[in-house]
Design an enzyme around this catalytic site. Structure first.
Site, short mmCIF file in Angstrom:
data_model
loop_
_atom_site.label_atom_id
_atom_site.label_comp_id
_atom_site.label_asym_id
_atom_site.label_seq_id
_atom_site.Cartn_x
_atom_site.Cartn_y
_atom_site.Cartn_z
CG ASN A 31 -11.74 10.66 -6.15
OD1 ASN A 31 -12.76 11.30 -6.41
ND2 ASN A 31 -10.54 11.13 -6.44
CG HIS A 79 -6.61 9.33 -0.55
ND1 HIS A 79 -6.67 8.00 -0.88
CD2 HIS A 79 -6.86 10.02 -1.69
CE1 HIS A 79 -6.95 7.88 -2.16
NE2 HIS A 79 -7.08 9.09 -2.68
CG HIS A 85 -4.14 4.10 3.16
ND1 HIS A 85 -3.22 3.44 3.93
CD2 HIS A 85 -4.61 5.11 3.93
CE1 HIS A 85 -3.14 3.99 5.13
NE2 HIS A 85 -3.96 5.02 5.15
CB THR A 135 -5.51 5.86 -8.51
OG1 THR A 135 -5.08 7.00 -7.76
CG2 THR A 135 -6.29 6.32 -9.73
CB CYS A 143 -0.92 0.00 1.21
SG CYS A 143 -1.83 1.55 1.38
CG ASP A 153 -2.18 14.74 -5.03
OD1 ASP A 153 -3.15 14.04 -4.70
OD2 ASP A 153 -1.54 14.57 -6.10
CG HIS A 200 -4.74 -0.30 4.79
ND1 HIS A 200 -4.18 0.32 3.69
CD2 HIS A 200 -5.68 -1.15 4.31
CE1 HIS A 200 -4.76 -0.15 2.59
NE2 HIS A 200 -5.68 -1.04 2.94
P1 5GP Z 1 -7.26 9.10 -5.78
O1 5GP Z 1 -7.28 9.17 -7.28
O2 5GP Z 1 -7.04 7.68 -5.31
O3 5GP Z 1 -8.43 9.76 -5.11
O4 5GP Z 1 -6.03 9.97 -5.30
C1 5GP Z 1 -4.73 9.52 -5.23
C2 5GP Z 1 -3.86 10.74 -5.22
O5 5GP Z 1 -2.58 10.35 -4.79
C3 5GP Z 1 -3.71 11.39 -6.59
O6 5GP Z 1 -4.18 12.73 -6.54
C4 5GP Z 1 -2.20 11.31 -6.86
O7 5GP Z 1 -1.70 12.46 -7.49
C5 5GP Z 1 -1.63 11.12 -5.48
N1 5GP Z 1 -0.40 10.36 -5.45
C6 5GP Z 1 -0.11 9.21 -6.13
N2 5GP Z 1 1.11 8.77 -5.82
C7 5GP Z 1 1.62 9.65 -4.91
C8 5GP Z 1 2.87 9.72 -4.20
O8 5GP Z 1 3.76 8.88 -4.34
N3 5GP Z 1 3.04 10.77 -3.37
C9 5GP Z 1 2.08 11.72 -3.18
N4 5GP Z 1 2.36 12.72 -2.34
N5 5GP Z 1 0.89 11.68 -3.82
C10 5GP Z 1 0.66 10.66 -4.67
ZN ZN Z 2 -2.53 1.52 3.54
#
Ligand code: 5GP
Ligand code: ZN
Length: 112
Positions: free
Chosen positions: A87, A100, A98, A95, A5, A31, A47
């Protein structure tokens, strides 16, 4: 910590992140691909896959996550106008599985 994760690994300090708040239960970090001038992710250190799973497992932690997100917004200077996004599920664009909270603001945010 869940195997493989990304956000558990960030919480564990195995992957670097720009941390804006660190408390016993939560980590808030910027982000990597910001969608607004302020774009901070707030995660529980425990988690849970998404906000539905979190709420089912620990409603108190879900409630405190909302309070933490509000503190992050205030700390970022956007307490007067910000958006909170969870999301939930791949069809909605999740994506990282976990939970957020996306705290977004710092400019004009388009209506939904
Ligand atoms: P989701 O699409 O799951 O709601 O948001 C995941 C977010 O995590 C995305 O906005 C993406 O830019 C961010 N993200 C993905 N990988 C990393 C990372 O390694 N570090 C940080 N700080 N953000 C990440
Ligand atoms: Zn996790």
């Amino acid at each position: 910590m869940a195997d493989d994760c990304l956000f558990c690994r960030i919480v564990a300090g195995e992957i670097p992140a720009t941390v804006v708040r660190d408390s016993a239960e939560f980590l808030a970090f910027r982000d990597i691909a910001p969608k607004a001038p302020v774009h901070v992710l707030v995660v529980p250190k425990a988690h849970h896959a998404d906000v539905a799973a979190l709420t089912a497992a620990d409603a108190g932690l879900a409630q405190r996550l909302l309070a933490e997100a509000a503190e992050v917004a205030r700390g970022e200077g956007i307490g007067g106008g910000w958006r909170l996004v969870f999301n939930t599920g791949a069809p909605a664009g999740q994506t990282v599985f976990h939970v957020h909270a996306h705290v977004l603001g710092g400019g004009r945010i388009e209506g939904m």
